[in-house]
Write a protein that holds these residues in place. Structure first.
Motif, mmCIF file in Angstrom:
data_model
loop_
_atom_site.group_PDB
_atom_site.id
_atom_site.type_symbol
_atom_site.label_atom_id
_atom_site.label_comp_id
_atom_site.label_asym_id
_atom_site.label_seq_id
_atom_site.Cartn_x
_atom_site.Cartn_y
_atom_site.Cartn_z
ATOM 1 N N ALA A 130 50.195 44.671 34.318
ATOM 2 C CA ALA A 130 49.542 45.366 33.201
ATOM 3 C C ALA A 130 49.375 44.416 32.013
ATOM 4 C CB ALA A 130 50.360 46.588 32.793
ATOM 5 N N GLY A 131 50.417 43.640 31.717
ATOM 6 C CA GLY A 131 50.338 42.675 30.620
ATOM 7 C C GLY A 131 49.325 41.589 30.896
ATOM 8 N N LEU A 132 49.273 41.144 32.146
ATOM 9 C CA LEU A 132 48.314 40.113 32.547
ATOM 10 C C LEU A 132 46.877 40.606 32.354
ATOM 11 C CD1 LEU A 132 47.566 37.420 33.997
ATOM 12 C CD2 LEU A 132 47.745 38.686 36.155
ATOM 13 N N LEU A 133 46.598 41.809 32.825
ATOM 14 C CA LEU A 133 45.239 42.346 32.734
ATOM 15 C C LEU A 133 44.854 42.640 31.283
ATOM 16 C CD1 LEU A 133 45.107 44.677 35.864
ATOM 17 C CD2 LEU A 133 44.355 42.305 35.621
ATOM 18 N N THR A 134 45.798 43.123 30.492
ATOM 19 C CA THR A 134 45.523 43.369 29.074
ATOM 20 C C THR A 134 45.135 42.066 28.379
ATOM 21 O OG1 THR A 134 47.033 45.252 28.979
ATOM 22 C CG2 THR A 134 46.497 44.188 26.891
ATOM 23 N N ALA A 135 45.929 41.011 28.628
ATOM 24 C CA ALA A 135 45.648 39.709 28.018
ATOM 25 C C ALA A 135 44.323 39.145 28.501
ATOM 26 C CB ALA A 135 46.784 38.731 28.328
ATOM 27 N N ALA A 136 44.028 39.309 29.786
ATOM 28 C CA ALA A 136 42.784 38.776 30.353
ATOM 29 C C ALA A 136 41.568 39.493 29.775
ATOM 30 C CB ALA A 136 42.806 38.900 31.873
ATOM 31 N N GLY A 153 38.406 38.099 27.315
ATOM 32 C CA GLY A 153 37.054 38.203 27.859
ATOM 33 C C GLY A 153 36.894 37.656 29.257
ATOM 34 N N LEU A 154 37.991 37.241 29.889
ATOM 35 C CA LEU A 154 37.882 36.636 31.217
ATOM 36 C C LEU A 154 37.520 37.648 32.296
ATOM 37 C CD1 LEU A 154 40.862 34.127 31.033
ATOM 38 C CD2 LEU A 154 38.438 33.552 31.266
ATOM 39 N N THR A 188 41.613 27.623 36.820
ATOM 40 C CA THR A 188 40.800 27.046 37.888
ATOM 41 C C THR A 188 39.892 28.138 38.441
ATOM 42 O OG1 THR A 188 42.373 27.614 39.644
ATOM 43 C CG2 THR A 188 42.703 25.493 38.510
ATOM 44 N N LEU A 189 38.884 27.734 39.214
ATOM 45 C CA LEU A 189 37.985 28.708 39.829
ATOM 46 C C LEU A 189 38.772 29.673 40.713
ATOM 47 C CD1 LEU A 189 35.189 29.814 40.478
ATOM 48 C CD2 LEU A 189 34.976 28.051 42.237
ATOM 49 N N ARG A 190 39.726 29.169 41.487
ATOM 50 C CA ARG A 190 40.517 30.024 42.375
ATOM 51 C C ARG A 190 41.365 31.009 41.575
ATOM 52 N NH1 ARG A 190 39.319 31.332 47.094
ATOM 53 N NH2 ARG A 190 39.711 29.424 48.243
ATOM 54 N N GLU A 191 41.932 30.541 40.457
ATOM 55 C CA GLU A 191 42.728 31.439 39.615
ATOM 56 C C GLU A 191 41.862 32.544 39.033
ATOM 57 O OE1 GLU A 191 46.048 28.081 38.266
ATOM 58 O OE2 GLU A 191 44.391 28.613 36.920
ATOM 59 N N ARG A 192 40.626 32.220 38.668
ATOM 60 C CA ARG A 192 39.702 33.245 38.166
ATOM 61 C C ARG A 192 39.392 34.271 39.256
ATOM 62 N NH1 ARG A 192 36.210 32.036 33.502
ATOM 63 N NH2 ARG A 192 36.981 30.180 32.462
ATOM 64 N N GLU A 193 39.208 33.779 40.483
ATOM 65 C CA GLU A 193 38.925 34.692 41.597
ATOM 66 C C GLU A 193 40.099 35.629 41.837
ATOM 67 O OE1 GLU A 193 35.968 31.975 44.410
ATOM 68 O OE2 GLU A 193 38.136 31.754 44.617
ATOM 69 N N LEU A 235 42.476 36.453 39.723
ATOM 70 C CA LEU A 235 42.590 37.352 38.572
ATOM 71 C C LEU A 235 41.619 38.525 38.689
ATOM 72 C CD1 LEU A 235 43.748 37.959 35.742
ATOM 73 C CD2 LEU A 235 41.956 36.473 34.806
ATOM 74 N N SER A 236 40.376 38.250 39.050
ATOM 75 C CA SER A 236 39.380 39.310 39.199
ATOM 76 C C SER A 236 39.786 40.310 40.274
ATOM 77 C CB SER A 236 38.017 38.712 39.545
ATOM 78 O OG SER A 236 37.506 37.983 38.463
ATOM 79 N N LEU A 237 40.330 39.816 41.373
ATOM 80 C CA LEU A 237 40.716 40.703 42.474
ATOM 81 C C LEU A 237 41.969 41.502 42.132
ATOM 82 C CD1 LEU A 237 39.869 38.312 45.441
ATOM 83 C CD2 LEU A 237 38.587 40.319 44.665
ATOM 84 N N ILE A 238 42.879 40.910 41.348
ATOM 85 C CA ILE A 238 44.027 41.676 40.852
ATOM 86 C C ILE A 238 43.523 42.835 39.993
ATOM 87 C CG2 ILE A 238 46.013 41.623 39.285
ATOM 88 C CD1 ILE A 238 46.489 38.710 40.181
ATOM 89 N N ALA A 239 42.538 42.537 39.144
ATOM 90 C CA ALA A 239 41.967 43.572 38.267
ATOM 91 C C ALA A 239 41.301 44.683 39.064
ATOM 92 C CB ALA A 239 40.971 42.944 37.302
ATOM 93 N N GLU A 240 40.821 44.353 40.262
ATOM 94 C CA GLU A 240 40.193 45.367 41.119
ATOM 95 C C GLU A 240 41.228 46.172 41.894
ATOM 96 O OE1 GLU A 240 37.118 43.669 43.558
ATOM 97 O OE2 GLU A 240 36.239 42.593 41.860
ATOM 98 N N GLY A 241 42.524 45.811 41.721
ATOM 99 C CA GLY A 241 43.598 46.584 42.339
ATOM 100 C C GLY A 241 44.004 46.130 43.726
ATOM 101 N N LEU A 242 43.562 44.948 44.156
ATOM 102 C CA LEU A 242 43.901 44.474 45.492
ATOM 103 C C LEU A 242 45.317 43.904 45.542
ATOM 104 C CD1 LEU A 242 40.784 44.692 45.651
ATOM 105 C CD2 LEU A 242 40.802 42.666 47.110
ATOM 106 N N THR A 243 45.973 44.067 46.674
ATOM 107 C CA THR A 243 47.300 43.489 46.889
ATOM 108 C C THR A 243 47.157 42.013 47.244
ATOM 109 O OG1 THR A 243 47.296 43.922 49.278
ATOM 110 C CG2 THR A 243 48.097 45.713 47.828
#
Length: 197
Positions: A179-185, A189-190, A132-137, A139-147
């Motif tokens: 780490a596994g989540l970000l590697t898969a993402a 290409g997400l 979903t759009l919210r899940e993408r948001e 995910l992106s913020l997790i990748a940026e290192g936010l809690t």
């Protein structure tokens, strides 16, 4: 160099000529509005306005203009999004000159063209998880290192809601850790937008 190369290539295509060249996305939008070209070529990663933004504005101001997109990004997710967007032509920057000329000629004649390398990548790769759009948001913020608390503040949702989205993301990607989540993402290409300029 890329613009000069394309100008030279168009010089070899019957009845095609270049009427304008832009150095960045904003200039490309302005030229599209002013000139209403038969074909506009775009780079996915441009300064000031990226390819997706220019494409949307071009469709708005000059819907009859055909659009051919060039990209150095090879993620399946991004390529699939461009195909689904309805662009008239889609090429990798590594595309050979002969295929590029043939593809552009087809686009100019009113047909759609997706470069062979892109077609093969799309056929050979499993589709990424449907987010979903919210899940993408999130995910992106997790990748940026936010809690979770920081993500909640940024999206104006509770940390508990963020944790639910995180759990759903772990499940959809089959990942046991961040780490596994970000590697898969990244593999799907997400998160390619984080590398775009």
């Amino acid at each position: 160099m890329v613009r000069s190369g394309l100008e030279r290539l168009f010089g070899t295509i019957h009845r095609a000529h270049v009427i304008g060249m832009a150095a960045d996305g904003l200039e490309a939008i302005a030229l599209c509005r002013k000139l209403r070209p038969g074909l506009m070529t775009l780079d996915v990663g441009m300064p000031l306005a990226n390819g997706a933004e220019v494409f949307a504005e071009c469709r708005r101001w000059s819907p009859e203009t055909k659009v051919a997109v060039f990209t150095g990004f090879t993620s399946v997710s991004m390529l699939a999004d461009w195909v689904a967007s309805g662009v008239d032509g889609l090429f990798l920057k590594t595309c050979g000159e002969e295929e590029l000329r043939a593809g552009l000629e087809l686009v100019l004649s009113g047909q759609k063209y997706v470069a062979g390398d892109i077609v093969r990548r799309l056929e050979d790769s499993p589709p990424p998880p449907d987010l979903t759009l919210r899940e993408r948001e999130v995910l992106s913020l997790i990748a940026e290192g936010l809690t979770s608390t920081q993500i909640g503040d940024k999206l104006a949702i509770s940390p508990k809601t963020v944790e639910k989205h995180r759990a759903t993301l772990f499940e959809k990607f089959g990942a046991p850790s961040v780490a596994g989540l970000l590697t898969a993402a990244f593999r799907t290409g997400l998160l390619d937008h984080l590398n775009q300029t």
